[in-house]
Structures are given as C-alpha cells and as structure tokens.
Motif scaffolding. Structure first.
Motif, PDB file in Angstrom:
ATOM      1  N   ALA A   1      -0.398  -2.497 -22.922  1.00  0.00           N
ATOM      2  CA  ALA A   1      -0.559  -1.179 -23.541  1.00  0.00           C
ATOM      3  C   ALA A   1      -1.639  -0.381 -22.811  1.00  0.00           C
ATOM      4  CB  ALA A   1      -0.933  -1.338 -25.012  1.00  0.00           C
ATOM      5  N   GLY A   2      -1.355   0.898 -22.604  1.00  0.00           N
ATOM      6  CA  GLY A   2      -2.313   1.770 -21.939  1.00  0.00           C
ATOM      7  C   GLY A   2      -2.312   1.676 -20.432  1.00  0.00           C
ATOM      8  N   ASP A   3      -1.389   0.919 -19.850  1.00  0.00           N
ATOM      9  CA  ASP A   3      -1.334   0.766 -18.391  1.00  0.00           C
ATOM     10  C   ASP A   3      -0.581   1.947 -17.785  1.00  0.00           C
ATOM     11  OD1 ASP A   3      -1.080  -0.015 -15.745  1.00  0.00           O
ATOM     12  OD2 ASP A   3      -0.622  -2.095 -16.226  1.00  0.00           O
ATOM     13  N   ASP A   4      -1.308   2.816 -17.082  1.00  0.00           N
ATOM     14  CA  ASP A   4      -0.668   4.015 -16.533  1.00  0.00           C
ATOM     15  C   ASP A   4       0.006   3.765 -15.192  1.00  0.00           C
ATOM     16  OD1 ASP A   4      -2.863   3.749 -14.899  1.00  0.00           O
ATOM     17  OD2 ASP A   4      -3.803   5.640 -15.451  1.00  0.00           O
ATOM     18  N   LYS A   5      -0.092   2.556 -14.660  1.00  0.00           N
ATOM     19  CA  LYS A   5       0.553   2.242 -13.382  1.00  0.00           C
ATOM     20  C   LYS A   5       1.818   1.399 -13.574  1.00  0.00           C
ATOM     21  CE  LYS A   5      -1.747   1.587  -9.616  1.00  0.00           C
ATOM     22  NZ  LYS A   5      -2.414   1.177  -8.358  1.00  0.00           N
ATOM     23  N   TYR A   6       1.742   0.400 -14.424  1.00  0.00           N
ATOM     24  CA  TYR A   6       2.875  -0.517 -14.606  1.00  0.00           C
ATOM     25  C   TYR A   6       3.431  -0.469 -16.031  1.00  0.00           C
ATOM     26  CZ  TYR A   6       0.661  -2.521 -10.424  1.00  0.00           C
ATOM     27  OH  TYR A   6       0.095  -2.697  -9.182  1.00  0.00           O
ATOM     28  N   GLY A   7       2.903   0.411 -16.866  1.00  0.00           N
ATOM     29  CA  GLY A   7       3.255   0.397 -18.277  1.00  0.00           C
ATOM     30  C   GLY A   7       4.404   1.299 -18.666  1.00  0.00           C
ATOM     31  N   ASP A   8       4.614   1.402 -19.988  1.00  0.00           N
ATOM     32  CA  ASP A   8       5.665   2.224 -20.582  1.00  0.00           C
ATOM     33  C   ASP A   8       5.034   3.557 -20.997  1.00  0.00           C
ATOM     34  OD1 ASP A   8       7.343   3.451 -22.624  1.00  0.00           O
ATOM     35  OD2 ASP A   8       8.436   1.546 -22.737  1.00  0.00           O
ATOM     36  N   GLU A   9       5.400   4.622 -20.319  1.00  0.00           N
ATOM     37  CA  GLU A   9       4.768   5.929 -20.540  1.00  0.00           C
ATOM     38  C   GLU A   9       4.941   6.417 -21.974  1.00  0.00           C
ATOM     39  OE1 GLU A   9       4.898  10.469 -18.663  1.00  0.00           O
ATOM     40  OE2 GLU A   9       5.899   8.799 -17.636  1.00  0.00           O
ATOM     41  N   ALA A  10       6.121   6.221 -22.530  1.00  0.00           N
ATOM     42  CA  ALA A  10       6.377   6.704 -23.889  1.00  0.00           C
ATOM     43  C   ALA A  10       5.551   5.931 -24.918  1.00  0.00           C
ATOM     44  CB  ALA A  10       7.865   6.586 -24.206  1.00  0.00           C
ATOM     45  N   VAL A  11       5.488   4.607 -24.772  1.00  0.00           N
ATOM     46  CA  VAL A  11       4.696   3.792 -25.702  1.00  0.00           C
ATOM     47  C   VAL A  11       3.209   4.125 -25.558  1.00  0.00           C
ATOM     48  CG1 VAL A  11       4.018   1.446 -26.343  1.00  0.00           C
ATOM     49  CG2 VAL A  11       6.395   1.927 -25.733  1.00  0.00           C
ATOM     50  N   ASN A  12       2.759   4.298 -24.334  1.00  0.00           N
ATOM     51  CA  ASN A  12       1.349   4.649 -24.109  1.00  0.00           C
ATOM     52  C   ASN A  12       0.996   5.969 -24.799  1.00  0.00           C
ATOM     53  OD1 ASN A  12       1.007   2.370 -22.556  1.00  0.00           O
ATOM     54  ND2 ASN A  12       1.112   3.442 -20.590  1.00  0.00           N
ATOM     55  N   LYS A  13       1.890   6.940 -24.705  1.00  0.00           N
ATOM     56  CA  LYS A  13       1.651   8.240 -25.330  1.00  0.00           C
ATOM     57  C   LYS A  13       1.576   8.095 -26.852  1.00  0.00           C
ATOM     58  CE  LYS A  13       3.505  12.988 -25.395  1.00  0.00           C
ATOM     59  NZ  LYS A  13       3.684  13.170 -26.841  1.00  0.00           N
ATOM     60  N   ARG A  14       2.474   7.294 -27.408  1.00  0.00           N
ATOM     61  CA  ARG A  14       2.486   7.106 -28.859  1.00  0.00           C
ATOM     62  C   ARG A  14       1.219   6.391 -29.332  1.00  0.00           C
ATOM     63  NH1 ARG A  14       7.024   4.852 -29.045  1.00  0.00           N
ATOM     64  NH2 ARG A  14       6.523   2.666 -29.472  1.00  0.00           N
ATOM     65  N   LEU A  15       0.775   5.379 -28.591  1.00  0.00           N
ATOM     66  CA  LEU A  15      -0.436   4.651 -28.971  1.00  0.00           C
ATOM     67  C   LEU A  15      -1.684   5.524 -28.813  1.00  0.00           C
ATOM     68  CD1 LEU A  15       0.308   1.136 -27.408  1.00  0.00           C
ATOM     69  CD2 LEU A  15       0.190   1.699 -29.840  1.00  0.00           C
TER      70      LEU A  15
ATOM     71  N   LEU B   1       0.841  -1.189   0.000  1.00  0.00           N
ATOM     72  CA  LEU B   1       0.000   0.000   0.000  1.00  0.00           C
ATOM     73  C   LEU B   1       0.876   1.239   0.000  1.00  0.00           C
ATOM     74  CD1 LEU B   1      -2.846  -0.825   2.561  1.00  0.00           C
ATOM     75  CD2 LEU B   1      -3.003  -0.769   0.073  1.00  0.00           C
ATOM     76  N   ARG B   2       0.632   2.118  -0.958  1.00  0.00           N
ATOM     77  CA  ARG B   2       1.337   3.389  -0.973  1.00  0.00           C
ATOM     78  C   ARG B   2       0.575   4.393  -0.125  1.00  0.00           C
ATOM     79  NH1 ARG B   2       3.181   3.986  -7.364  1.00  0.00           N
ATOM     80  NH2 ARG B   2       5.007   2.643  -7.189  1.00  0.00           N
ATOM     81  N   GLN B   3       1.187   5.551   0.109  1.00  0.00           N
ATOM     82  CA  GLN B   3       0.532   6.589   0.893  1.00  0.00           C
ATOM     83  C   GLN B   3      -0.810   6.953   0.252  1.00  0.00           C
ATOM     84  OE1 GLN B   3       2.965  10.021   1.516  1.00  0.00           O
ATOM     85  NE2 GLN B   3       1.681  10.855   3.101  1.00  0.00           N
ATOM     86  N   GLY B   4      -1.840   6.997   1.066  1.00  0.00           N
ATOM     87  CA  GLY B   4      -3.177   7.268   0.559  1.00  0.00           C
ATOM     88  C   GLY B   4      -3.979   6.003   0.325  1.00  0.00           C
ATOM     89  N   GLY B   5      -3.370   4.833   0.578  1.00  0.00           N
ATOM     90  CA  GLY B   5      -4.099   3.578   0.460  1.00  0.00           C
ATOM     91  C   GLY B   5      -4.088   2.958  -0.916  1.00  0.00           C
ATOM     92  N   GLU B   6      -3.360   3.554  -1.894  1.00  0.00           N
ATOM     93  CA  GLU B   6      -3.312   3.001  -3.245  1.00  0.00           C
ATOM     94  C   GLU B   6      -2.527   1.692  -3.244  1.00  0.00           C
ATOM     95  OE1 GLU B   6      -1.639   4.141  -7.723  1.00  0.00           O
ATOM     96  OE2 GLU B   6      -1.040   5.307  -5.960  1.00  0.00           O
ATOM     97  N   ARG B   7      -3.085   0.672  -3.886  1.00  0.00           N
ATOM     98  CA  ARG B   7      -2.407  -0.619  -3.944  1.00  0.00           C
ATOM     99  C   ARG B   7      -1.347  -0.623  -5.046  1.00  0.00           C
ATOM    100  NH1 ARG B   7      -7.123  -4.839  -4.659  1.00  0.00           N
ATOM    101  NH2 ARG B   7      -7.855  -3.167  -6.023  1.00  0.00           N
ATOM    102  N   HIS B   8      -0.187  -1.187  -4.726  1.00  0.00           N
ATOM    103  CA  HIS B   8       0.873  -1.340  -5.728  1.00  0.00           C
ATOM    104  C   HIS B   8       1.437  -2.745  -5.569  1.00  0.00           C
ATOM    105  CE1 HIS B   8       3.871   0.086  -8.613  1.00  0.00           C
ATOM    106  NE2 HIS B   8       4.721  -0.665  -7.944  1.00  0.00           N
ATOM    107  N   VAL B   9       1.481  -3.483  -6.674  1.00  0.00           N
ATOM    108  CA  VAL B   9       1.893  -4.882  -6.643  1.00  0.00           C
ATOM    109  C   VAL B   9       3.256  -5.025  -7.299  1.00  0.00           C
ATOM    110  CG1 VAL B   9       1.231  -7.235  -7.268  1.00  0.00           C
ATOM    111  CG2 VAL B   9      -0.543  -5.520  -6.792  1.00  0.00           C
TER     112      VAL B   9
END
Length: 325
Positions: A266-280, A204-212
C-alpha cells in the motif's frame, strides 16, 4: 599511489588506488561510493558500465568483491567539496538524533524516517550517513546496509571497521542476519506463509532511475535469486497487515515480490495499485509507502555476541492501521 581510504578530491588525471587488507571482500560499487564521497550512484554505475573504472587492468561489474592488494583505476572526475554543501537542516539533525534506538561501542542503530535517503547523491545533499557524521564529527561512521528512501525503520551503522567487515560478511551468508519487516499489502492475502522465490533484475530507466522486475524465463541468467516470506498478521479494511521475512536483500525486493503475487505494498507509487493508493490516501490518510524495517537479529564475534535490534512501527503507520480497523 594513494591508500584506499585517502580522501577523493577533484582529479585532472586518472589515478590508481591500492586496496588495503582491511577492505578485503568489499563490493566494488560500495568501495567507490565511499571513496568518491558525494558522487551520485548514477555516476558510479555509469563509470563502471563504460569501463572507466578497472580492477587490476580489467573491466568489472559493480558486485565484484575486492581483495587486499587489488589496484583500482579511478578516472578523472570532478566532485564538489563536501564543505560547499553546508550542514544539514536543524530539523533533520534533530530528527536523526531522536531516531537512535540502540548504541554500543561498535554499532549505532536508528529508526529511519520515511523520506530520508540512506546517503546523499542525485540531488540529495544529506542522507542518513551525512547527517549522522555531522552530528558525530569525531566518530568514524559507515553504513552497514541501506533502506529505500520511502521505507522507514531499522538501519545499522558501524562505528568500528571490524564490526562493518563482520556484518557485511554475515549479510553474504545464508541466515547470517534475520530481517523482519512490517507491510500493509493491498487486498486479502491467504492465511499462512506465502513464500515467493522469484529472481529479480535491476534495470535503469532514462535518467538513471532504477526499476526492478521479476525474471520469468527459467533459462534467463539475468536475475538474482530472491526469496521472501509473507505472513498475514491481521486483515483490516479489506487489506492485509503482514510480517515479511527476507532471506536475500535485493533492491526493492519486498515491493516487487508483493506486486508479483498480486498484492502490492500500500502506498507504493512505483510498483503499487494507483487506484487503491488514492482510496487509502483519501480515506485513512496513507501518504507514504507502508513498509517498515522492524527488526534485525545477528551475532558478532563469531556467534558469541547476539544482537536483537528493533524499531517500533512509525507513528503515522500506526494511525493508518487504527483508521482501517
């Protein structure tokens, strides 16, 4: 001492709930989510971590399986009356009604749209289950399982308690339910089936957000066994359209395993590739996570009644594939 299915209302003092026999085997966190209707998941886990919830006088972990006759201490908490939330928006009600892909006397299956949570909480008033209950106020509906908010696809809801219990038991059995997903993974995956056997730990990150994350230490006992199988169906625009079958159902399992092998979804804003997501997003209009729960196969009545449930790939994901061709 109230029965386990008594409605939970604001309480000024702690009280004890005796677990009914028909809830034997239910996870403690799932019981609390149902009993304390409207309570955010973050609050449920905070109560468990701090020891305010106890079973038979002892502290317990969220995954503790309850038994008929167990006594669960519920601390004093204040919950908003569900009636204060009003009703789901007309558009959400219509979308949920249109999402139904199967129904019989004991089960209801929907193709959940991306962006809709499985249940309310943490600032979300209406998820799948609250909206379905608003549509079917005279029916007893319970979530059999959950999907991430950003994942679309098949979800099963039990209309009868007996079906819920049997399905939850099947989920605990190896091979009890066959789960198939469709995903666009970034980059070129190798041919054949790539199996990922990597234990996962939910933090759990600050604020209760889950991160695996994958537990890499062989000696660590913090992670839960997790097994996923990825198979390329076709390659489009330098990306890999895959079928994914999972033998376990851990939080964010497919997304984290895909990241672990270097081909995030693709399109994963938590575990994905930011540059590839932006391009797609700019080139083919992918504005969401490309992960879809496509089918479930199981059998009820001790294996006598088979079910094969399917949810077609979401229209916006079909459009992305067409543009990638």
């Amino acid at each position: 001492m109230p029965p386990s299915d008594a409605p939970a209302r604001p309480a000024s003092a702690a009280h004890t709930v005796r677990i009914a026999e028909d809830r034997d085997g239910q996870r403690l966190d799932n019981f609390l989510l149902g009993y304390l209707k409207g309570a955010p998941r973050s609050l449920i886990y905070k109560l468990l971590r701090s020891g305010q919830v106890r079973v038979n006088g002892g502290r317990c972990k969220p995954e503790r399986r309850l038994e008929g006759g167990d006594e669960v201490r519920i601390p004093p908490i204040r919950l908003d009356d569900p009636a204060d939330k009003g009703t789901p928006a007309k558009g959400l009600l219509e979308a949920m009604e249109a999402s139904i892909v199967f129904e019989d006397a004991r089960l209801l299956a929907i193709s959940k749209p991306s962006g809709v949570a499985s249940h309310g909480g943490s600032g979300i008033s209406f998820g799948v289950i609250e909206t379905l209950r608003a549509l079917r106020p005279r029916e007893s509906l319970e979530l059999v399982h959950r999907l991430d908010r950003d994942t679309s696809g098949l979800m099963v809801i039990a209309k009868k308690r007996s079906a819920l219990i049997e399905l939850q038991a099947l989920m605990r059995e190896e091979g009890g339910i066959n789960k198939r997903y469709l995903a666009l993974l970034t980059g070129r995956m190798p041919d054949g089936v790539m199996s990922v056997d990597a234990p996962l730990h939910v933090g759990l990150r600050q604020g209760g957000e889950r991160h695996v994350q994958v537990v890499t230490s062989a000696s660590s006992s913090a992670g839960k066994a997790s097994l996923s199988h990825f198979r390329v169906l076709e390659r489009r625009g330098g990306q890999s359209y895959c079928e994914v079958r999972i033998e376990t159902g851990r939080t964010h399992q497919i997304r984290v395993h895909a990241q672990h092998i270097g081909h995030p979804v693709a399109g994963d804003d938590k575990y994905g590739d930011e540059a590839v997501n932006k391009r797609l997003r700019e080139q083919v209009g992918l504005k969401r996570l490309f992960l879809h729960a496509a089918s479930l196969e199981f059998a009820l009545d001790g294996g006598k009644t088979p079910y094969v449930l399917n949810a077609p790939l979401a229209a916006e994901l079909v459009d992305v594939l067409d543009r990638l061709a």
